[in-house]
Design a protein around this motif. Structure first.
Motif, PDB file in Angstrom:
ATOM      1  N   SER A 241       0.821  -1.218   0.000  1.00  0.00           N
ATOM      2  CA  SER A 241       0.000   0.000   0.000  1.00  0.00           C
ATOM      3  C   SER A 241       0.855   1.267   0.000  1.00  0.00           C
ATOM      4  CB  SER A 241      -0.957   0.006   1.190  1.00  0.00           C
ATOM      5  OG  SER A 241      -0.232  -0.141   2.383  1.00  0.00           O
ATOM      6  N   ARG A 242       2.002   1.238   0.689  1.00  0.00           N
ATOM      7  CA  ARG A 242       2.831   2.449   0.732  1.00  0.00           C
ATOM      8  C   ARG A 242       3.500   2.696  -0.623  1.00  0.00           C
ATOM      9  NH1 ARG A 242       2.769  -0.320   5.248  1.00  0.00           N
ATOM     10  NH2 ARG A 242       2.660   0.655   7.294  1.00  0.00           N
ATOM     11  N   VAL A 243       3.883   1.595  -1.288  1.00  0.00           N
ATOM     12  CA  VAL A 243       4.465   1.739  -2.629  1.00  0.00           C
ATOM     13  C   VAL A 243       3.418   2.332  -3.571  1.00  0.00           C
ATOM     14  CG1 VAL A 243       5.321   0.446  -4.636  1.00  0.00           C
ATOM     15  CG2 VAL A 243       6.144  -0.137  -2.347  1.00  0.00           C
ATOM     16  N   ARG A 244       2.185   1.805  -3.473  1.00  0.00           N
ATOM     17  CA  ARG A 244       1.122   2.313  -4.373  1.00  0.00           C
ATOM     18  C   ARG A 244       0.845   3.784  -4.105  1.00  0.00           C
ATOM     19  NH1 ARG A 244      -1.652  -2.457  -3.272  1.00  0.00           N
ATOM     20  NH2 ARG A 244      -1.003  -4.050  -4.754  1.00  0.00           N
ATOM     21  N   ALA A 245       0.868   4.162  -2.815  1.00  0.00           N
ATOM     22  CA  ALA A 245       0.596   5.563  -2.475  1.00  0.00           C
ATOM     23  C   ALA A 245       1.631   6.472  -3.130  1.00  0.00           C
ATOM     24  CB  ALA A 245       0.605   5.742  -0.954  1.00  0.00           C
ATOM     25  N   VAL A 246       2.883   6.024  -3.156  1.00  0.00           N
ATOM     26  CA  VAL A 246       3.938   6.825  -3.795  1.00  0.00           C
ATOM     27  C   VAL A 246       3.659   6.948  -5.288  1.00  0.00           C
ATOM     28  CG1 VAL A 246       6.386   6.838  -4.440  1.00  0.00           C
ATOM     29  CG2 VAL A 246       5.721   6.261  -2.099  1.00  0.00           C
ATOM     30  N   VAL A 247       3.324   5.818  -5.913  1.00  0.00           N
ATOM     31  CA  VAL A 247       3.081   5.830  -7.360  1.00  0.00           C
ATOM     32  C   VAL A 247       1.933   6.785  -7.684  1.00  0.00           C
ATOM     33  CG1 VAL A 247       2.339   4.417  -9.322  1.00  0.00           C
ATOM     34  CG2 VAL A 247       4.009   3.516  -7.691  1.00  0.00           C
ATOM     35  N   GLU A 248       0.893   6.768  -6.839  1.00  0.00           N
ATOM     36  CA  GLU A 248      -0.260   7.653  -7.100  1.00  0.00           C
ATOM     37  C   GLU A 248       0.104   9.128  -7.008  1.00  0.00           C
ATOM     38  OE1 GLU A 248      -3.415   6.265  -4.581  1.00  0.00           O
ATOM     39  OE2 GLU A 248      -3.437   4.378  -5.720  1.00  0.00           O
ATOM     40  N   GLU A 249       1.133   9.429  -6.228  1.00  0.00           N
ATOM     41  CA  GLU A 249       1.528  10.839  -6.087  1.00  0.00           C
ATOM     42  C   GLU A 249       2.378  11.347  -7.250  1.00  0.00           C
ATOM     43  OE1 GLU A 249       2.382  12.533  -1.950  1.00  0.00           O
ATOM     44  OE2 GLU A 249       2.924  10.407  -1.830  1.00  0.00           O
ATOM     45  N   MET A 250       2.805  10.441  -8.125  1.00  0.00           N
ATOM     46  CA  MET A 250       3.672  10.857  -9.227  1.00  0.00           C
ATOM     47  C   MET A 250       2.860  11.564 -10.315  1.00  0.00           C
ATOM     48  SD  MET A 250       6.770  10.028  -8.742  1.00  0.00           S
ATOM     49  CE  MET A 250       6.675  10.169  -6.983  1.00  0.00           C
ATOM     50  N   PRO A 251       3.392  12.628 -10.869  1.00  0.00           N
ATOM     51  CA  PRO A 251       2.694  13.224 -12.013  1.00  0.00           C
ATOM     52  C   PRO A 251       2.720  12.209 -13.156  1.00  0.00           C
ATOM     53  CG  PRO A 251       4.842  14.261 -11.640  1.00  0.00           C
ATOM     54  CD  PRO A 251       4.648  13.303 -10.530  1.00  0.00           C
ATOM     55  N   SER A 252       1.651  12.154 -13.959  1.00  0.00           N
ATOM     56  CA  SER A 252       1.582  11.064 -14.937  1.00  0.00           C
ATOM     57  C   SER A 252       2.618  11.208 -16.050  1.00  0.00           C
ATOM     58  CB  SER A 252       0.171  10.959 -15.516  1.00  0.00           C
ATOM     59  OG  SER A 252      -0.182  12.206 -16.043  1.00  0.00           O
ATOM     60  N   GLU A 253       3.028  12.411 -16.351  1.00  0.00           N
ATOM     61  CA  GLU A 253       4.077  12.561 -17.362  1.00  0.00           C
ATOM     62  C   GLU A 253       5.151  13.495 -16.837  1.00  0.00           C
ATOM     63  OE1 GLU A 253       3.014  13.498 -21.380  1.00  0.00           O
ATOM     64  OE2 GLU A 253       1.126  12.400 -21.147  1.00  0.00           O
ATOM     65  N   SER A 254       6.356  13.020 -16.781  1.00  0.00           N
ATOM     66  CA  SER A 254       7.474  13.872 -16.356  1.00  0.00           C
ATOM     67  C   SER A 254       8.752  13.096 -16.613  1.00  0.00           C
ATOM     68  CB  SER A 254       7.357  14.228 -14.874  1.00  0.00           C
ATOM     69  OG  SER A 254       7.633  13.085 -14.095  1.00  0.00           O
ATOM     70  N   GLU A 255       9.862  13.752 -16.350  1.00  0.00           N
ATOM     71  CA  GLU A 255      11.167  13.131 -16.602  1.00  0.00           C
ATOM     72  C   GLU A 255      11.614  12.260 -15.426  1.00  0.00           C
ATOM     73  OE1 GLU A 255      13.372  13.547 -19.420  1.00  0.00           O
ATOM     74  OE2 GLU A 255      11.316  13.943 -20.074  1.00  0.00           O
ATOM     75  N   HIS A 256      10.808  12.249 -14.363  1.00  0.00           N
ATOM     76  CA  HIS A 256      11.266  11.548 -13.152  1.00  0.00           C
ATOM     77  C   HIS A 256      11.402  10.045 -13.381  1.00  0.00           C
ATOM     78  CE1 HIS A 256       9.527  15.303 -11.488  1.00  0.00           C
ATOM     79  NE2 HIS A 256      10.668  15.247 -10.813  1.00  0.00           N
ATOM     80  N   VAL A 257      12.345   9.470 -12.652  1.00  0.00           N
ATOM     81  CA  VAL A 257      12.559   8.023 -12.727  1.00  0.00           C
ATOM     82  C   VAL A 257      12.278   7.441 -11.340  1.00  0.00           C
ATOM     83  CG1 VAL A 257      14.255   6.191 -13.138  1.00  0.00           C
ATOM     84  CG2 VAL A 257      14.417   8.367 -14.400  1.00  0.00           C
ATOM     85  N   LEU A 258      11.380   6.480 -11.276  1.00  0.00           N
ATOM     86  CA  LEU A 258      11.158   5.800  -9.996  1.00  0.00           C
ATOM     87  C   LEU A 258      12.182   4.672  -9.877  1.00  0.00           C
ATOM     88  CD1 LEU A 258       7.351   5.199  -9.316  1.00  0.00           C
ATOM     89  CD2 LEU A 258       8.895   6.801  -8.205  1.00  0.00           C
ATOM     90  N   VAL A 259      12.992   4.741  -8.830  1.00  0.00           N
ATOM     91  CA  VAL A 259      13.996   3.692  -8.618  1.00  0.00           C
ATOM     92  C   VAL A 259      13.565   2.910  -7.378  1.00  0.00           C
ATOM     93  CG1 VAL A 259      16.452   3.205  -8.361  1.00  0.00           C
ATOM     94  CG2 VAL A 259      15.730   5.341  -9.456  1.00  0.00           C
ATOM     95  N   MET A 260      13.116   1.677  -7.584  1.00  0.00           N
ATOM     96  CA  MET A 260      12.523   0.923  -6.481  1.00  0.00           C
ATOM     97  C   MET A 260      13.594   0.229  -5.648  1.00  0.00           C
ATOM     98  SD  MET A 260       9.693   0.299  -5.017  1.00  0.00           S
ATOM     99  CE  MET A 260       8.561   0.935  -6.244  1.00  0.00           C
ATOM    100  N   LYS A 261      13.747   0.702  -4.405  1.00  0.00           N
ATOM    101  CA  LYS A 261      14.675   0.059  -3.462  1.00  0.00           C
ATOM    102  C   LYS A 261      13.897  -0.831  -2.500  1.00  0.00           C
ATOM    103  CE  LYS A 261      19.085   1.678  -3.270  1.00  0.00           C
ATOM    104  NZ  LYS A 261      19.456   0.427  -3.886  1.00  0.00           N
ATOM    105  N   SER A 262      12.637  -0.478  -2.259  1.00  0.00           N
ATOM    106  CA  SER A 262      11.817  -1.303  -1.363  1.00  0.00           C
ATOM    107  C   SER A 262      11.768  -2.723  -1.904  1.00  0.00           C
ATOM    108  CB  SER A 262      10.384  -0.766  -1.318  1.00  0.00           C
ATOM    109  OG  SER A 262      10.365   0.569  -0.889  1.00  0.00           O
TER     110      SER A 262
END
Ligand code: UGA
Length: 450
Positions: A100-121
């Protein structure tokens, strides 16, 4: 030099997040670390570190100017392109990982941007795939963390390997992550996302399997009169086996092994595959903690009204982490048998007090031993090796010690007046048992032998 290095974003400042933030700052990066708990962010901004992790506080202090702690996702998104997700994925009641915490982070991401999600969890294999399906525009890289609590800073700075998983289309994002890790040395392994996720779960499950395996060998050693320390040494000299993670004891704990072994078992189960080996690994680990109770009863008979001291409460030394600590199961079992439990830990007593309300907390090892009928060494803190054991014996009602980590020298303890019991180690008592059990096996017809 620091101007040329890319800024790093960290989401979730638990153990992994905080170490990641501190270490990237030490490498010269500007770091923006975001957590949803305002009290945590405020304390960290004041330089207060709530966890016990050697070297971490110094690193944070030294690099304070490079790290910003914030509750604001917008500040993170403005300041960094690479966002390391370090939120926890605790086990649910079903044994699956709670995402649930991972999903909450994903939901906070803007749908289009240059950001890269790097999953350490640590997430089940397939999580990255499902995140990418939900957000096809998002760059996603899996970069599992292999650090150990207690040596986390050292492990981060000197990794054996760095695993970077990316799927087609995200190679550029993976290159950027690789750049960050290059200065640390260690082999960099590039894989697809699902394989990277599996490497993490499989590594922890394999290490847990090694521990449960050696613990079962220890239990057999007790029966046949062998010594597990010598057996592990002899096995470990074979480089295919290796000598690490062959220390027998009262089982593994912590926030990772129990959770990840169960998550891998459930991940397999959800696909219809029964991972039998891991079922046994978990069961052996559970029962191993309880064997201490039998060892105490062998010497003391009924434990009703007996005062039992526990030395060490944290799941391992050099941490105050109590998650899935063997001490929790052990103290509950002892109290269930009617014993009175007193405990001491050099750093975890405060954290433990909330979890062990009915356990008396002593302020020193010697105080815990006062008038005790037996002592169990639960966590191998260095200070216990340096204790004046002869003085300790004199303070106890009965100098009986169960060494749950095979940490102390049986000769020293016996010399100090103790009855000593290890795990799969030879003591006078064990030899008597093993001699009789060997005789029993020998007089049993082959077809009936276990
Ligand atoms: C573990 C892994 O070792 C890390 O590589 C991984 O990154 C981490 O989990 C994670 O997934 O985040 P950690 O939980 O900090 O790290 O602790 P370990 O040092 O691995 O010890 C785990 C448990 O195994 C402890 O309770 C320890 O006492 C026990 N253990 C370890 C044994 O009983 N025998 C051994 O030979 C080694």
């Amino acid at each position: 030099m620091s101007e040329q290095l890319q800024p790093v974003g960290v989401i979730g400042v638990g153990w992994v997040g905080l170490v990641t933030a501190a270490c990237f700052a030490e490498l010269g990066h500007r770091v923006i670390a975001r957590d949803i708990v305002p009290e945590k962010v405020e304390a960290l901004s004041r330089g207060e570190v709530a966890i016990h992790e050697p070297g971490l506080e110094d690193l944070l202090r030294r690099n304070a100017e490079r790290i910003t702690f914030t509750t604001e996702m917008s500040e993170l998104l403005e300041g960094a392109r690479l966002l390391f997700v370090c939120v926890d994925t605790p086990p649910t009641y079903s044994g699956d990982a709670d995402l649930s915490r991972v999903r909450a982070v994903v939901e906070e991401m803007p749908s289009e941007s240059e950001h890269v999600l790097v999953m350490k969890s640590t997430v089940p294999a397939g999580t990255g795939d499902s995140i990418r399906r939900d957000m096809p525009e998002r760059s996603y890289v899996s970069c599992p963390e292999f650090l150990k609590e207690g040596t986390a800073v050292e492990d981060f700075m000197h990794p054996d390997r760095v695993v970077i998983g990316a799927d087609p289309g995200d190679e550029g994002a993976a290159d950027a992550v690789e750049e960050l890790y290059k200065p640390l040395g260690g082999e960099i392994l590039r894989t697809d996302v699902s394989s990277a996720e599996m490497i993490k779960l499989a590594s922890n499950a394999f290490l847990a399997t090694k521990i449960s395996f050696i613990n079962e060998i220890a239990n057999v050693c007790e029966e046949v009169g062998a010594d597990v320390g010598q057996v592990a040494k002899g096995m470990g000299l074979d480089e295919r086996i290796g000598s690490s993670f062959l220390r027998a004891g009262i089982g593994y704990g912590g926030s990772c092994f129990p959770k990840d072994v169960s998550a891998l078992k459930m991940l397999a189960g959800n696909t219809g595959y029964h991972f039998q080996l891991l079922t046994a690994v978990i069961e052996v680990n559970e029962l191993q903690k309880r064997r201490v109770v039998n060892k105490l009863e062998k010497h003391l008979g009924s434990l009703i009204g007996k005062r039992i001291a526990l030395l060490g409460l944290a799941f391992k030394p050099d941490t105050d982490d109590m998650r899935e600590a063997s001490s929790l199961v052990l103290s509950a079992r002892l109290q269930g048998e009617g014993a009175e439990v007193v405990a001491y830990d050099p750093v975890a007593s405060e954290r433990a007090a909330d979890l062990l309300a009915s356990v008396e907390m002593a302020s020193s090892a010697m105080e815990a031993l006062d008038g005790a009928d037996a002592v169990v060494l639960v966590t191998e803190w260095r200070e216990f090796a340096e204790l004046d054991w002869a003085a300790a014996a004199a303070r106890m009602a009965r100098p009986l010690l169960v060494d749950g980590r095979n940490f102390l020298d049986p000769k020293v303890l016996t010399g100090a007046g103790f009855e000593y019991e290890g795990i799969g180690r030879q003591s006078a008592g064990d030899r008597r048992i093993s001699a009789s059990s060997v005789a029993r096996v020998q007089s049993t017809p082959h077809s009936l032998r276990p």
